[in-house]
Each structure stands twice: as C-alpha cells, then as structure tokens.
Design a protein around this motif. Structure first.
Motif, PDB file in Angstrom:
ATOM      1  N   UNK A   1      -1.867 -44.607 -20.493  1.00  0.00           N
ATOM      2  CA  UNK A   1      -0.953 -43.646 -19.739  1.00  0.00           C
ATOM      3  C   UNK A   1      -0.554 -42.615 -20.868  1.00  0.00           C
ATOM      4  N   UNK A   2       0.581 -42.114 -20.803  1.00  0.00           N
ATOM      5  CA  UNK A   2       1.122 -40.865 -21.819  1.00  0.00           C
ATOM      6  C   UNK A   2       2.119 -41.082 -22.593  1.00  0.00           C
ATOM      7  N   UNK A   3       3.179 -41.290 -22.227  1.00  0.00           N
ATOM      8  CA  UNK A   3       4.575 -41.540 -23.213  1.00  0.00           C
ATOM      9  C   UNK A   3       4.065 -43.084 -23.946  1.00  0.00           C
ATOM     10  N   UNK A   4       3.592 -44.003 -23.160  1.00  0.00           N
ATOM     11  CA  UNK A   4       3.538 -45.258 -23.586  1.00  0.00           C
ATOM     12  C   UNK A   4       2.901 -45.532 -24.930  1.00  0.00           C
ATOM     13  N   UNK A   5       1.777 -44.883 -25.173  1.00  0.00           N
ATOM     14  CA  UNK A   5       0.984 -44.914 -26.482  1.00  0.00           C
ATOM     15  C   UNK A   5       1.922 -44.240 -27.416  1.00  0.00           C
ATOM     16  N   UNK A   6       2.442 -43.391 -27.347  1.00  0.00           N
ATOM     17  CA  UNK A   6       3.326 -42.620 -28.397  1.00  0.00           C
ATOM     18  C   UNK A   6       4.337 -43.669 -28.909  1.00  0.00           C
TER      19      UNK A   6
ATOM     20  N   UNK B   1      18.361 -52.070 -23.436  1.00  0.00           N
ATOM     21  CA  UNK B   1      18.024 -50.560 -23.275  1.00  0.00           C
ATOM     22  C   UNK B   1      17.146 -50.135 -22.228  1.00  0.00           C
ATOM     23  N   UNK B   2      17.468 -49.670 -21.308  1.00  0.00           N
ATOM     24  CA  UNK B   2      16.060 -49.231 -20.158  1.00  0.00           C
ATOM     25  C   UNK B   2      16.509 -47.730 -19.988  1.00  0.00           C
ATOM     26  N   UNK B   3      15.197 -47.150 -20.091  1.00  0.00           N
ATOM     27  CA  UNK B   3      15.122 -45.593 -19.884  1.00  0.00           C
ATOM     28  C   UNK B   3      14.142 -45.172 -18.579  1.00  0.00           C
ATOM     29  N   UNK B   4      14.421 -43.900 -18.187  1.00  0.00           N
ATOM     30  CA  UNK B   4      13.416 -43.553 -16.954  1.00  0.00           C
ATOM     31  C   UNK B   4      12.185 -43.325 -17.860  1.00  0.00           C
ATOM     32  N   UNK B   5      11.012 -43.414 -17.111  1.00  0.00           N
ATOM     33  CA  UNK B   5       9.703 -43.310 -17.449  1.00  0.00           C
ATOM     34  C   UNK B   5       9.552 -42.165 -18.576  1.00  0.00           C
ATOM     35  N   UNK B   6       9.941 -41.107 -18.217  1.00  0.00           N
ATOM     36  CA  UNK B   6       9.745 -40.119 -18.887  1.00  0.00           C
ATOM     37  C   UNK B   6      10.328 -39.919 -20.406  1.00  0.00           C
ATOM     38  N   UNK B   7      11.416 -40.679 -20.694  1.00  0.00           N
ATOM     39  CA  UNK B   7      12.035 -40.804 -21.883  1.00  0.00           C
ATOM     40  C   UNK B   7      11.431 -41.564 -22.840  1.00  0.00           C
ATOM     41  N   UNK B   8      10.824 -41.190 -23.968  1.00  0.00           N
ATOM     42  CA  UNK B   8      10.329 -41.881 -25.069  1.00  0.00           C
ATOM     43  C   UNK B   8      11.171 -42.595 -26.003  1.00  0.00           C
ATOM     44  N   UNK B   9      11.133 -43.682 -26.513  1.00  0.00           N
ATOM     45  CA  UNK B   9      12.058 -44.449 -27.493  1.00  0.00           C
ATOM     46  C   UNK B   9      11.714 -44.007 -28.877  1.00  0.00           C
ATOM     47  N   UNK B  10      12.377 -44.430 -29.916  1.00  0.00           N
ATOM     48  CA  UNK B  10      12.409 -44.018 -31.134  1.00  0.00           C
ATOM     49  C   UNK B  10      12.404 -45.451 -32.118  1.00  0.00           C
ATOM     50  N   UNK B  11      11.308 -45.800 -32.688  1.00  0.00           N
ATOM     51  CA  UNK B  11      11.119 -46.925 -33.504  1.00  0.00           C
ATOM     52  C   UNK B  11      12.320 -47.059 -34.583  1.00  0.00           C
ATOM     53  N   UNK B  12      12.662 -45.943 -35.120  1.00  0.00           N
ATOM     54  CA  UNK B  12      13.701 -45.930 -36.131  1.00  0.00           C
ATOM     55  C   UNK B  12      15.006 -46.386 -35.474  1.00  0.00           C
TER      56      UNK B  12
END
Length: 187
Positions: free
Chosen positions: A44-49, A135-146
């Motif tokens: 998919x799109x956001x997931x690989x990032x 933490x649960x976010x909407x599909x279009x909101x990517x997370x930040x590992x830092x």
C-alpha cells in the motif's frame, strides 16, 4: 475500554523475519520491552513509509532492549514477497507478523469490522506482557519512529523510577516530575 494496563491476550502467529518464517506468540513478547505496530495492508502507500522509518530506527530500539513487531492481516508469505520486492520493506530486520485469521488483530482490538484490515495501531508492552501505551490513528496519518522511541524511553524510565513521571515532550536526560501535594497547582 482501554487496553492500557492489561495483559496481552494469548495468540500464536507466523512471521517473516530475516529470510525465515518464525512462530510468534504472546509469550514471545514477554521478557523484554516490545513495540507492536499494526498497519492496514502490504503493498500500500502510507504503510511502507512507516515500516521503513521503523527499519531505519530499529537499531535504536534494539539498544534499549526493545523488540519491534509489525502486524497486518496479510499472510507471512505476502510479507516475504513484499520484503523481496520493495526497497523500503527490504530494509526490515524485525518480525513481520501475518494475521490472516485476525486473532492478533482482534486481541489488540484494532480489527476494522467488515473490512478484514487492521487499524493503524501502536502498542508499547512491558517485559511482563502488560500494555503500557496505545495509539490508534486514521489510515491516512503516518506515524513517526522517533516519537515512538521517545515514548518507549519514557515508559522504560517510569517503570525503572517509581514515583516519577515524564512531562510533555520529555526527552531522555531531562527533568522528570515527582507528583506530590506540594506540586498541586504549581505546574
């Protein structure tokens, strides 16, 4: 009802990790800190990032003694195929759990009813298998590992320093708070 401060429910699943298929269970998560990151789907799109960002920061999690697990309702075979074809996913060294039966996704309460996909959920789990952060976010909101690393460090600090808490934006080495009657109304 929140899953914070609850024990991870029993599960058994197959994951792809470093060229092999491995079994992962709720017991696998015990004995060290763990981060479990659910995402909607492979290819998919956001997931690989997000998963690449975790891969790029995986060594930092490892230095803290934290293991990372990604989970989607795809199969472990799909995870391998994605790993073998995507430059971003090819960086991953942590376990990619396949959950085609939805057992893990349902146990963590992030299954999208009627869709068979996981919500974008993040869980920090202590060495006893107790969920410390969700933490649960909407599909279009990517997370930040830092930011996730910062939260993990705060969770570890609080666990190792009873009576202290980490304020907003706390970073390792900064001042913490010791809640007391004397602090009421003075922050």
């Amino acid at each position: 009802m929140s899953l914070v401060n609850t024990q991870v429910k029993p599960f058994k699943a197959t994951a792809f990790k470093e060229g092999k298929f491995i079994e992962v269970t709720d017991q696998t998560l015990k004995g060290k800190w763990a981060v479990v990151v659910f995402y909607p789907a492979d290819f998919t799109f956001v997931c690989p990032t997000e998963l690449e960002d975790l891969a790029d920061n995986y060594a930092e999690f490892q230095k803290l003694g934290v293991e990372v697990y990604s989970v989607s309702t795809d199969t472990h075979f799909s995870h391998k195929a994605w790993h073998d074809t995507s430059p971003a996913i090819g960086k991953i060294k942590y376990a990619m759990i396949g959950d085609p039966t939805w057992e893990v996704t349902q146990n963590f309460e992030v299954l999208r009813e009627g869709q068979g996909l996981a919500d974008r959920g993040t869980f920090i789990i202590d060495p006893q298998g107790v969920i410390q952060a969700v933490e649960v976010t909407a599909e279009g909101i990517g997370r930040d590992a830092k930011e996730l690393l910062r939260k993990v460090k705060a969770a570890i600090y609080v666990a190792n320093h009873p009576g202290e808490v980490c304020p907003a934006k706390w970073k390792e080495g900064e001042k913490t708070l010791a809640p007391s009657l004397d602090l009421v109304g003075k922050i």
